[in-house]
Design an enzyme around this catalytic site. Structure first.
Site, PDB file in Angstrom:
ATOM      1  CE  LYS A  13      -2.437  -1.074   3.722  1.00  0.00           C
ATOM      2  NZ  LYS A  13      -1.906  -2.402   4.078  1.00  0.00           N
ATOM      3  NE  ARG A  88      -4.677  -1.609   9.461  1.00  0.00           N
ATOM      4  CZ  ARG A  88      -3.603  -0.853   9.285  1.00  0.00           C
ATOM      5  NH1 ARG A  88      -3.670   0.252   8.592  1.00  0.00           N
ATOM      6  NH2 ARG A  88      -2.447  -1.212   9.806  1.00  0.00           N
ATOM      7  NE  ARG A 127       7.167  -2.405   5.510  1.00  0.00           N
ATOM      8  CZ  ARG A 127       5.855  -2.314   5.329  1.00  0.00           C
ATOM      9  NH1 ARG A 127       5.358  -2.208   4.132  1.00  0.00           N
ATOM     10  NH2 ARG A 127       5.049  -2.346   6.354  1.00  0.00           N
ATOM     11  NE  ARG A 162       6.216  -0.035  10.358  1.00  0.00           N
ATOM     12  CZ  ARG A 162       5.136  -0.026   9.596  1.00  0.00           C
ATOM     13  NH1 ARG A 162       5.107   0.679   8.487  1.00  0.00           N
ATOM     14  NH2 ARG A 162       4.069  -0.697   9.946  1.00  0.00           N
ATOM     15  NE  ARG A 173       1.710  -4.567  11.155  1.00  0.00           N
ATOM     16  CZ  ARG A 173       2.727  -4.287  10.327  1.00  0.00           C
ATOM     17  NH1 ARG A 173       3.949  -4.681  10.620  1.00  0.00           N
ATOM     18  NH2 ARG A 173       2.522  -3.612   9.226  1.00  0.00           N
TER      19      ARG A 173
HETATM   20  P1  AMP Z   1       0.453   0.563   9.194  1.00  0.00           P
HETATM   21  O1  AMP Z   1       1.703   1.329   8.993  1.00  0.00           O
HETATM   22  O2  AMP Z   1      -0.679   1.029   8.325  1.00  0.00           O
HETATM   23  O3  AMP Z   1       0.656  -0.926   9.107  1.00  0.00           O
HETATM   24  O4  AMP Z   1      -0.030   0.863  10.701  1.00  0.00           O
HETATM   25  C1  AMP Z   1       0.769   0.552  11.803  1.00  0.00           C
HETATM   26  C2  AMP Z   1      -0.110   0.394  13.048  1.00  0.00           C
HETATM   27  O5  AMP Z   1      -0.822   1.604  13.301  1.00  0.00           O
HETATM   28  C3  AMP Z   1      -1.180  -0.676  12.945  1.00  0.00           C
HETATM   29  O6  AMP Z   1      -0.683  -1.960  13.266  1.00  0.00           O
HETATM   30  C4  AMP Z   1      -2.194  -0.180  13.958  1.00  0.00           C
HETATM   31  O7  AMP Z   1      -1.768  -0.428  15.293  1.00  0.00           O
HETATM   32  C5  AMP Z   1      -2.143   1.314  13.760  1.00  0.00           C
HETATM   33  N1  AMP Z   1      -3.095   1.781  12.715  1.00  0.00           N
HETATM   34  C6  AMP Z   1      -2.798   2.364  11.512  1.00  0.00           C
HETATM   35  N2  AMP Z   1      -3.899   2.675  10.846  1.00  0.00           N
HETATM   36  C7  AMP Z   1      -4.954   2.284  11.615  1.00  0.00           C
HETATM   37  C8  AMP Z   1      -6.369   2.323  11.445  1.00  0.00           C
HETATM   38  N3  AMP Z   1      -6.948   2.841  10.356  1.00  0.00           N
HETATM   39  N4  AMP Z   1      -7.119   1.818  12.461  1.00  0.00           N
HETATM   40  C9  AMP Z   1      -6.577   1.310  13.590  1.00  0.00           C
HETATM   41  N5  AMP Z   1      -5.250   1.225  13.795  1.00  0.00           N
HETATM   42  C10 AMP Z   1      -4.431   1.720  12.817  1.00  0.00           C
END
Ligand code: AMP
Length: 215
Positions: A13, A88, A127, A162, A173
């Site tokens: 993404k 999400r 990554r 990360r 996740r």
């Molecule tokens: P990402 O970089 O999009 O994988 O997001 C990293 C972390 O941020 C996720 O594992 C969640 O803990 C939190 N997060 C990001 N976007 C959302 C969302 N739309 N709803 C809930 N938690 C989120």
């Protein structure tokens, strides 16, 4: 133009969003990036979000919706935006629909990036992300390595793995994705703006999306 990018963690993404940003001159809204920045700055939102994020769980919907409402009201969003990592959950999608109705805005494309689970796992563990908050370029130690080991090609900052990319956090996740986020595919399936593309090679995926968008 308003685009939603769906897909499992590691589906690409972030990479595809950045390519679309360049092509269409719109902004990327990554709730993950916004939250990581808040954690780093130690804001109230950051303090609340950190414990969920570090263990791979989702941050509560109410916090996310506040972030989105504030972000899309900023002037740089006038030309359009791409949601990366949002919505999400079904409640987030329902709240988004209400917010768009209130603002008289429409969703032009809902793009589901499809990748087999073994590919996702390999991608996530390999990554590396640029530690400079203003850059955040993404690399892959196998398929897209930086020119100099551990250093960002674009800005020269250190590349890091990360906190939520440890094996345990990745497992949580993915489970969270299947339980809470995958149901969004059914939710959006019959929306005219919805389509799915395989996401194995970034350039091919990008080309397929551009062709489909007809702009
Ligand atoms: P990402 O970089 O999009 O994988 O997001 C990293 C972390 O941020 C996720 O594992 C969640 O803990 C939190 N997060 C990001 N976007 C959302 C969302 N739309 N709803 C809930 N938690 C989120």
């Amino acid at each position: 133009m308003h685009i939603i990018l769906l897909g499992a963690p590691g589906a690409g993404k972030g990479t595809i969003a950045k390519m679309l940003v360049e092509k269409y001159g719109i902004v990327q809204i990554s709730t993950g990036d916004i939250l990581r920045q808040a954690v780093k700055e130690g804001t109230e939102v950051g303090k609340k979000a950190a414990e969920y994020m570090n263990t791979g769980k989702l941050v509560p919907d109410s916090i996310i919706m506040d972030i989105i409402e504030e972000r899309i009201a900023k002037p740089d969003c006038a030309k359009g935006f791409i949601f990366d990592g949002f919505p999400r959950t079904i409640p987030q999608a329902e709240e988004l629909a209400k917010l768009f109705a209130k603002k008289n805005m429409a969703i032009d494309a809902i793009i589901n990036l499809e990748v087999p689970e073994d590919v996702v796992l390999r991608r996530l563990t390999s990554r590396r992300t640029c530690s400079n908050p203003g850059c955040q370029a993404i690399y892959n130690i196998y398929t897209m390595p930086p020119k100099k080991d551990g250093i960002c090609d674009k800005c020269g900052s250190k590349l890091v793995q990360r906190d939520d990319e440890t094996e345990e956090a990745i497992r949580v996740r993915l489970e969270t994705y299947y339980e809470k986020t995958q149901p969004l595919i059914d939710y959006y399936q019959h929306n005219n703006a919805y389509f799915a593309v395989p996401s194995l090679d970034a350039q091919e995926t990008f080309d397929a999306i551009v062709q489909r968008l007809h702009v």
